[in-house]
Design a protein around this motif. Sequence first.
Motif, short mmCIF file in Angstrom:
data_model
loop_
_atom_site.label_atom_id
_atom_site.label_comp_id
_atom_site.label_asym_id
_atom_site.label_seq_id
_atom_site.Cartn_x
_atom_site.Cartn_y
_atom_site.Cartn_z
N HIS A 4 0.84 -1.21 0.00
CA HIS A 4 0.00 0.00 0.00
C HIS A 4 0.87 1.26 0.00
O HIS A 4 0.59 2.23 -0.72
CB HIS A 4 -0.92 0.01 1.22
CG HIS A 4 -1.90 -1.12 1.27
ND1 HIS A 4 -2.52 -1.61 0.15
CD2 HIS A 4 -2.38 -1.86 2.31
CE1 HIS A 4 -3.33 -2.59 0.48
NE2 HIS A 4 -3.25 -2.77 1.79
N ALA A 7 2.26 1.86 -3.33
CA ALA A 7 1.23 2.40 -4.23
C ALA A 7 1.04 3.89 -4.00
O ALA A 7 0.96 4.68 -4.95
CB ALA A 7 -0.08 1.66 -4.01
N ILE A 11 1.67 6.79 -6.75
CA ILE A 11 0.60 7.76 -7.06
C ILE A 11 1.15 9.17 -6.97
O ILE A 11 0.91 10.01 -7.86
CB ILE A 11 -0.59 7.56 -6.11
CG1 ILE A 11 -1.33 6.26 -6.45
CG2 ILE A 11 -1.54 8.75 -6.18
CD1 ILE A 11 -2.34 5.84 -5.41
N ARG A 19 0.18 14.07 -2.48
CA ARG A 19 -1.18 13.55 -2.41
C ARG A 19 -2.04 14.50 -1.56
O ARG A 19 -2.89 14.08 -0.78
CB ARG A 19 -1.18 12.14 -1.81
CG ARG A 19 -0.38 11.12 -2.62
CD ARG A 19 -0.40 9.72 -2.04
NE ARG A 19 0.07 9.71 -0.66
CZ ARG A 19 -0.72 9.60 0.40
NH1 ARG A 19 -2.02 9.46 0.25
NH2 ARG A 19 -0.21 9.61 1.61
N VAL A 28 -6.58 10.14 -6.76
CA VAL A 28 -6.18 8.79 -7.15
C VAL A 28 -5.98 7.92 -5.90
O VAL A 28 -6.30 6.73 -5.91
CB VAL A 28 -4.91 8.82 -8.03
CG1 VAL A 28 -4.47 7.40 -8.39
CG2 VAL A 28 -5.17 9.61 -9.31
N SER A 29 -5.50 8.50 -4.81
CA SER A 29 -5.36 7.76 -3.56
C SER A 29 -6.73 7.28 -3.07
O SER A 29 -6.86 6.16 -2.56
CB SER A 29 -4.70 8.63 -2.49
OG SER A 29 -3.37 8.96 -2.84
N ARG A 31 -9.31 6.61 -4.97
CA ARG A 31 -9.71 5.51 -5.85
C ARG A 31 -8.98 4.23 -5.48
O ARG A 31 -9.56 3.13 -5.55
CB ARG A 31 -9.43 5.89 -7.30
CG ARG A 31 -10.30 7.03 -7.82
CD ARG A 31 -9.91 7.42 -9.22
NE ARG A 31 -10.65 8.60 -9.66
CZ ARG A 31 -10.46 9.22 -10.82
NH1 ARG A 31 -9.53 8.77 -11.66
NH2 ARG A 31 -11.17 10.28 -11.14
N TYR A 32 -7.73 4.34 -5.09
CA TYR A 32 -6.97 3.16 -4.69
C TYR A 32 -7.59 2.51 -3.46
O TYR A 32 -7.81 1.29 -3.43
CB TYR A 32 -5.51 3.55 -4.40
CG TYR A 32 -4.68 2.40 -3.88
CD1 TYR A 32 -4.15 1.45 -4.76
CD2 TYR A 32 -4.45 2.23 -2.52
CE1 TYR A 32 -3.40 0.38 -4.29
CE2 TYR A 32 -3.71 1.16 -2.04
CZ TYR A 32 -3.19 0.24 -2.93
OH TYR A 32 -2.46 -0.83 -2.46
N ARG A 36 -9.35 -1.24 -3.19
CA ARG A 36 -8.90 -2.29 -2.28
C ARG A 36 -10.05 -2.77 -1.38
O ARG A 36 -10.17 -3.97 -1.09
CB ARG A 36 -7.75 -1.78 -1.41
CG ARG A 36 -6.47 -1.41 -2.12
CD ARG A 36 -5.83 -2.59 -2.82
NE ARG A 36 -6.25 -2.69 -4.22
CZ ARG A 36 -6.06 -3.73 -4.98
NH1 ARG A 36 -5.48 -4.81 -4.51
NH2 ARG A 36 -6.47 -3.74 -6.23
#
Length: 461
Positions: A4, A7, A11, A19, A28-29, A31-32, A36
């Motif tokens: 994680h 990732a 990002i 972020r 985008v974080s 959405r990640y 998950r």
Amino acid sequence: MKAHLAAFQEIADFNGGDRAAGSAGYDVSVRYVVGRLRKAGLTPKVQKFTYPYWRERSHAALARTAPSKASYKLEKDFLTLAYSGSGDVTAPVVAVDIPAKGDGTSGCEKADFKGFTKGSIALLQRGTCTFATKAAKAKAAGASAVLIFNKAGEKGPVNGTLSKPVALPALGPSHAVGAELAKAAKKGGLKLRVKTDTVHGKKKSSNVIADTERGRADNVVLAGAHLDSVPAGPGINDNGTGAAALLAVATKIKELGKSDLRNRVRFAWWGAEEEGLRGSAHYVDSLSEAQRGRIALNLNFDMLGSPNGTRGVYDGDHSTGTGTRAPAGSGAIEKMFQDYFKGRKLPTTESEFNGRSDYGPFIEKGIPSGGIDTGAEDLKTAAEAKAFGGKAGKAYDACYHAKCDRLKNVNLKLLDGNADGVAHVIQHLAQTTVAVNGGARLDLAQDPTYTPLWQGPYLLR
């Protein structure tokens, strides 16, 4: 968790280097995390909100113009308080109720400004009430600018926020500078120049919320961590570590059976924490009194892998006598963490409830709270270095709020042990909160079906 964190780093690297709330990296974080959670069988919801933003367009200035001249250095001697207004003021200084020792209540009460000369610069000491309260009362008294200097024993200038825009320049000097100015103001004739150049407006961000399907809906265990970074960097320790630990637990929690998951567990990834706890405050405010009453407690995880860190457990029983006194039940949460780590022969220290993270809005509403952290910009003591290893006299995280807060900045061993503690306490509270809020153990036959009770203004993504 390491996957994680990697990732979150990727990002940030491909989306402007950070972020931060309102940025592509944050979106985008979100959405990640949503992806998950869905893969793990949970049903996440995205709660959107708007909040005021603030930034400096150019460097602030602080200088003494009378009776002698001197200039003070930005970052070393002072910082601009977030949400300070703009202005270029040269005026006499009035020291307002500066305590001889201790925190005091400088600028917290209207009576403190009795006899205050309008147009003067108000000099206050940090302590007891919020920066926002002090600045608002100074403005109401006719101050042209406000300086809120640090308490004795606190290193460096005040790095704080007024939470919302205030229409006057506001700076946070160090204790050394503030004490010097207070002494000069008492003698009379002290004049300062205070200059700030800021802009503010509105931005959009979002929280991610996900409930377990099982468990009492009227006795919710809410575990949260902020997902955003500061604009200066990717924020992998602050707070990718907390977000990753929470995500790791959330994706495993379905493995608990009915006997272990008697209380609903709600996971939350807060947005715009770095902008003044905006996401968590919006969430709490979006709930009715009845909905807030169904939250048994709040857990908060903010920075779990500081490279020179300690293992700080929030001081729920107020045994240190510092910070905010948390609601009843918070001491029980503290003991749960302490007992777990003691059982593994891992040392702990106490971390004060100082209002710097997302437990704040919950405490204000009387909700018991707890959690752990590993330290930010403050310096590790010799006693802490002996207990936890690392270097005394150095910051817990030298990359705090900086570009270098990357995956290499994380103490993975410290994070690993802390995440075990996070999982242990969540699992315990999922079974019973009787020690925290008196919530009785639920008979297994009464296990309710899933009916989501949180009805805030969220949108599915």
